[in-house]
Design an enzyme around this catalytic site. Structure first.
Site, short mmCIF file in Angstrom:
data_model
loop_
_atom_site.label_atom_id
_atom_site.label_comp_id
_atom_site.label_asym_id
_atom_site.label_seq_id
_atom_site.Cartn_x
_atom_site.Cartn_y
_atom_site.Cartn_z
N LYS A 47 -9.75 0.88 12.67
CA LYS A 47 -10.58 0.10 11.75
C LYS A 47 -9.94 -1.29 11.66
O LYS A 47 -8.86 -1.45 11.11
CB LYS A 47 -10.61 0.78 10.39
CG LYS A 47 -11.60 0.13 9.45
CD LYS A 47 -11.83 1.03 8.24
CE LYS A 47 -12.93 0.51 7.35
NZ LYS A 47 -12.69 -0.84 6.84
N CYS A 87 0.96 -6.84 -29.57
CA CYS A 87 0.22 -7.39 -28.44
C CYS A 87 0.80 -8.78 -28.10
O CYS A 87 0.89 -9.64 -28.97
CB CYS A 87 -1.26 -7.51 -28.79
SG CYS A 87 -2.20 -8.38 -27.53
N CYS A 125 -4.29 -2.57 -27.30
CA CYS A 125 -4.50 -3.50 -28.40
C CYS A 125 -5.94 -3.26 -28.87
O CYS A 125 -6.87 -3.32 -28.07
CB CYS A 125 -4.35 -4.93 -27.90
SG CYS A 125 -4.91 -6.12 -29.10
S1 IVH Z 1 -18.61 0.95 12.17
C1 IVH Z 1 -22.64 1.56 10.39
N1 IVH Z 1 -16.29 0.59 13.37
O1 IVH Z 1 -15.36 -1.76 8.39
C2 IVH Z 1 -21.18 1.61 10.66
N2 IVH Z 1 -16.71 -0.61 11.38
O2 IVH Z 1 -15.71 -0.54 5.79
C3 IVH Z 1 -20.50 0.38 10.25
N3 IVH Z 1 -14.92 -2.10 10.69
O3 IVH Z 1 -18.46 -3.21 7.71
C4 IVH Z 1 -19.33 -0.05 10.90
N4 IVH Z 1 -13.56 -1.67 12.36
O4 IVH Z 1 -16.81 -4.50 9.18
C5 IVH Z 1 -17.07 0.27 12.33
N5 IVH Z 1 -14.32 0.35 14.55
C6 IVH Z 1 -15.08 0.02 13.51
C7 IVH Z 1 -14.66 -0.91 12.54
C8 IVH Z 1 -15.52 -1.20 11.47
C9 IVH Z 1 -13.74 -2.38 11.26
C10 IVH Z 1 -15.41 -2.69 9.42
C11 IVH Z 1 -16.83 -3.15 9.48
C12 IVH Z 1 -17.54 -2.42 8.38
C13 IVH Z 1 -16.40 -2.04 7.49
C14 IVH Z 1 -16.74 -0.83 6.65
#
Ligand code: IVH
Length: 665
Positions: free
Chosen positions: A116, A406, A424
Site C-alpha cells: 500500500k 484545569c 473539566c
Molecule cells: S486499490 C477500489 N491498491 O490507498 C480500490 N490502493 O486507502 C482502491 N493505495 O485510495 C484502491 N496503494 O490511494 C489500491 N496497491 C494499492 C494501493 C492503494 C495505495 C491507496 C489508494 C486508495 C487508498 C485507500
C-alpha cells in the site's frame, strides 16, 4: 534547420527521449548516462522553441512544467474512486477471507497482494493511447484536474503501447530521499516543513504552477485499469497488472499472487521487514480478489469495494527524550497529558509530541521528564510513548503530577466514575471552546479553510467568537482588527464561511462535535433523519433503531441536544442560513451519475428508452435530446444515429451498454 528537417529530427528525439525515459524511470535500468539524456532533451526543447507548432501532445517537453493554471477544473471520474476497508490484524484478514468464501460459495480463491503506497491517489484518462488528463480523488466522484502536474511525473507514460481508451488508477508518491532533501532545502530557506512524504507528494500535486511539481521528482505506481474501449480481455487482476506493465506503466515490482490468508500474512510480514529498505513509504498491504468475475459478483459499497482490503502496518518505532509534559484540554473537556519530545523522525514524519492518554497510562508507564523513551506511530494516529528506557536514567529525571485544576480555566478537574480521564466540566472553559471551533472548521467538519488552530484561538480570545454559531456573524471590519489579518485573508475566510453554509447535514453533524459521533455515525444519522431539527428532536429509541448505532451514541446525541447552549448555537446557525438538510438543494438524486448530462442514441438491449431514462434519473443523471459540448457522455445502442457522429466530432465520451451498466452498478 529547415522546418522539414526539424520535424524529422524532433520525431527522432521524441522517440529517443521517451525510450530512455522509460528505461530510466519505469524500469529503473538506464542505458545511457544522465548527461547524454540531458543533452537529447535540451536539443528537443531548443528545436521545439524554434518551431512551437511542431510540439505534439506526447512530447517529453511537456514534462518540464509549463505555464501555471489559473484554477483547478473539476473533473468527473468515469468510475467513482473508492477507498479501502481496513483490517487491523492477521485474524481479521482471515475473517475477511472466510466471509468472502461464504458470500461466493467457494472453498478457495486467490488474492493479489500489493504494497500500500503512501502517496496520493490519482485517476488517469487515456484516449486512444494518449494521456489526456489526470485528477485527484476529490470526493470520489469528482476530483481536481491536475494534468499539468502529472505531466511532470516522468514515469507516467504520455503515450501507451496500445491505443486503448481507459481510466487508470494509481498512487503518486515521492521517494524518501527526495522528501528528506526537499525538507532540508525548505529548512535552509526558512519554509515550513512537510510532516511526511505523503504530504509532500500531495502538496506538490495540488499546485497551480507545474514548475513546482517538476522540481520535486514525483513518481507513480499504477494498480488498476478500467478499459473503456474494451479490446482486451483480462480475466484476473494479476493479468491486468501485467497488461499495465505492457502498456508502459510502472507497476510495483513486489506485487504477488497469494492463495490463502496464510500466504497473505506471510507477504505482509516479509514486507514489514523489508519496509525500511524500500526507497518509498508504504503503510500496509492491499489484498484484492484476483478473479475479476468474482470481484464483480462481490461488488462495492458506496465507500469501498467488497473484494479488497487493506492491512495496515501497526507501528513505527523510534527512540527520543521527553523534554517536558504538558496537559491538554480537549473539546469534550478530557484532560490528557502530552509528552513534549526531542524531535524524532518516525515513518517519514517529524514527531515532537506524543500522547500519554491519561493519568493511569502515565503512571503505568512511569514516564518522567528527562526520560529516554520509545515512541511509536500507528497509521495516522498521534504518536504514543511505548515504554521508558529505565536503564538509561541518570537520577536527574523529574516526576510529573497531574494538575488538580484545569490549566485553561482553573476550575477543579473531576473524574467520572466509569472513566479514567480527568475532565473539566466548565461549559465555558476557553480551551474546550477553542478546541470546538477548531474541530468545527476542520476538514471532516465544515471544512472552513483558513480557520485553523491559531485563528480559532485568536477569534475566541478577541471575544469575537464565543461559540461556533458566532462564526457566521463575523464581518470584515472586525476581522481586520485582528493581528496578522490582512484584506485577503479576511476575504478568504468570509468566503470559506459562506461556502460552508451549503454543506450537507452530515458534515454539520460531525462539526458539532457530539461525543462518539464520527463521520460514519454522522452519515447514518443524517441519511435517516434528513434534517438537524428532526435529529435534535429524535428520541433515544428512534436513534438506536438505526442499524449500526448503539446506545452509547444515542444517549450522547440526546445529551448534546438537551444542552441549552446547543439550542442557542442551532438558532444562530439557522438564522445565518446554514443548511440543516442532507439532501442536495436542487433535489437531485445522489448517485454515480450525479450531475451528468447524457444523450441516448440507438436501441439498447436491456432497456426501453423510457426505462433507460428513468434509470439514469434515479442514478442522479439527466437525459437530454441532443449532443452539445455540455454533454457528459452519449450512451449508444444498436444502430445509433447522427448523435453518435456528433459526439465523436465533439470528443464527447461514448459509452456502450455494458460500460454503462458497469458505471451505474
Ligand atoms: S486499490 C477500489 N491498491 O490507498 C480500490 N490502493 O486507502 C482502491 N493505495 O485510495 C484502491 N496503494 O490511494 C489500491 N496497491 C494499492 C494501493 C492503494 C495505495 C491507496 C489508494 C486508495 C487508498 C485507500
Amino acid at each position: 534547420m529547415k522546418k522539414k528537417a526539424a520535424a524529422r529530427r524532433l520525431k527522432e528525439l521524441r522517440e529517443q527521449v521517451t525510450e530512455h525515459n522509460y528505461y530510466y524511470h519505469v524500469l529503473d535500468a538506464p542505458r545511457i548516462s544522465d548527461a547524454e539524456f540531458d543533452l537529447m532533451l535540451k536539443e528537443l526543447l531548443q528545436l521545439e522553441k524554434l518551431y512551437p507548432d511542431l510540439v505534439t501532445f506526447d512530447s517529453p517537453s511537456r514534462r518540464v512544467g509549463g505555464t501555471p493554471i489559473a484554477a483547478f477544473r473539476q473533473v468527473r471520474h468515469i468510475v467513482p474512486m473508492l477507498s479501502l476497508e481496513n483490517v487491523f490484524s492477521e485474524n481479521e484478514l482471515g475473517d475477511f477471507y472466510r466471509r468472502l468464501e461464504k458470500n461466493l460459495s467457494l472453498e478457495h480463491f486467490s488474492l493479489v497482494a500489493e504494497p500500500k503506497i503512501d502517496g496520493l491517489a490519482v485517476s488517469l484518462y487515456y484516449e486512444n493511447g494518449v494521456f489526456q488528463r489526470g485528477a485527484t480523488r476529490g470526493d470520489g466522484s469528482m476530483g481536481e484536474d491536475v494534468t499539468h502536474n502529472l505531466l511532470t511525473v516522468w514515469s507516467l507514460p504520455l503515450r501507451l503501447q496500445e491505443s486503448i481508451t481507459a481510466e487508470i488508477r494509481g498512487e503518486v508518491f515521492i521517494h524518501r530521499e527526495d522528501f528528506l532533501k526537499l525538507n532540508e532545502q525548505r529548512k535552509t530557506r526558512g519554509l515550513s516543513l512537510f510532516a511526511n512524504a505523503r504530504n509532500a507528494a500531495a502538496g506538490s500535486i495540488r499546485q497551480l504552477d507545474p514548475k513546482i511539481a517538476a522540481q520535486r521528482s514525483l513518481d507513480i505506481f499504477v494498480f488498476s485499469l478500467n478499459e473503456i474501449s474494451k479490446t482486451k480481455h483480462l480475466p484476473t487482476h494479476w493479468d491486468m497488472l501485467q497488461y499495465l506493465k505492457e502498456l508502459g506503466f510502472r507497476v510495483n515490482p513486489l506485487v504477488s499472487l497469494v492463495e490463502n490468508p496464510e500466504q497473505a500474512a506471510d507477504f505482509y510480514r516479509s514486507l514489514e521487514l523489508k519496509r525500511r529498505e524500500l526507497p518509498y513509504e508504504i503503510d500496509g498491504v492491499v489484498l484484492k480478489v484476483n478473479e475479476l468475475t468474482l470481484q464483480q459478483k462481490l461488488g462495492s459499497t458506496s465507500r469501498a469495494p467488497r473484494w479488497a482490503v487493506a492491512l495496515k502496518f501497526t507501528s513505527e518505532e523510534g527512540i527520543t527524550r521527553v523534554k517536558g509534559i504538558e496537559v491538554n484540554v480537549g473539546r469534550t473537556g478530557a484532560v490528557t497529558p502530552v509528552a513534549i519530545l526531542e524531535p524524532v523522525l518516525l515513518a517519514g514524519s517529524v514527531v515532537k509530541r506524543a500522547s500519554l492518554h491519561n493519568e493511569d497510562v502515565l503512571r503505568e508507564k512511569e514516564v518522567m521528564i528527562g526520560d529516554e523513551v520509545v515512541v511509536h506511530k500507528a497509521g495516522d494516529i498521534i504518536p504514543e510513548v511505548v515504554k521508558v528506557n529505565k536503564e538509561k536514567r541518570t537520577g536527574r529525571e523529574l516526576d510529573f503530577v497531574m494538575p488538580e485544576q484545569c490549566p485553561s480555566c482553573g476550575k477543579e478537574l473531576k473524574r467520572l466514575t466509569d472513566e479514567v480521564a480527568l475532565r473539566c466540566f466548565n461549559p465555558t472553559c476557553p480551551a474546550q471552546l477553542i478546541e470546538r471551533i477548531i474541530h468545527f472548521a476542520s476538514k471532516g467538519g465544515m471544512d472552513i479553510s483558513g480557520l485553523g488552530e491559531s485563528l480559532s484561538r485568536q477569534l475566541y480570545e478577541s471575544g469575537l467568537v464565543k461559540d461556533v454559531g458566532d462564526l457566521y456573524y463575523l464581518n470584515r471590519e472586525e476581522l481586520l482588527k485582528l493581528e496578522r489579518m490582512g484584506e485577503k485573508s479576511a476575504g478568504n475566510l468570509l468566503e470559506a464561511l459562506h461556502r460552508s453554509k451549503k454543506n450537507p447535514l452530515h458534515k454539520l453533524v460531525v462539526a458539532l462535535g457530539i461525543r462518539f459521533v464520527g463521520e460514519r455515525a454522522a452519515r447514518l444519522l443524517a441519511a435517516h433523519f434528513k434534517s438537524l431539527t428532526k435529529l435534535a428532536a429524535a428520541t433515544t429509541e428512534e436513534i438506536t433503531g438505526l442499524d449500526e448505532i448503539g446506545p452509547k451514541i444515542a444517549s450522547s446525541v440526546r445529551e448534546f441536544f438537551e444542552q441549552e447552549e446547543t439550542g442557542e448555537i442551532m438558532d444562530k446557525l439557522e438564522k445565518a442560513g446554514v443548511n440543516f438538510y442532507e439532501e442536495p438543494e436542487r433535489g437531485e438524486e445522489d448517485g454515480p451519475l450525479k450531475g451528468c448530462t447524457i444523450v441516448l442514441t440507438g436501441t439498447l438491449d436491456g432497456y426501453t428508452r423510457q426505462e433507460a431514462k428513468e434509470l439514469i434519473e434515479a442514478k442522479g443523471g439527466k437525459v437530454v435530446g441532443s449532443v452539445s459540448k455540455n454533454t457528459d457522455f452519449v450512451l449508444t445502442g444498436e444502430a445509433p444515429g447522427s448523435k453518435l457522429q456528433k459526439a465523436q466530432e465533439l470528443g464527447i465520451k461514448i459509452l456502450r451498454e455494458d460500460d454503462f451498466i458497469q458505471l451505474i452498478s
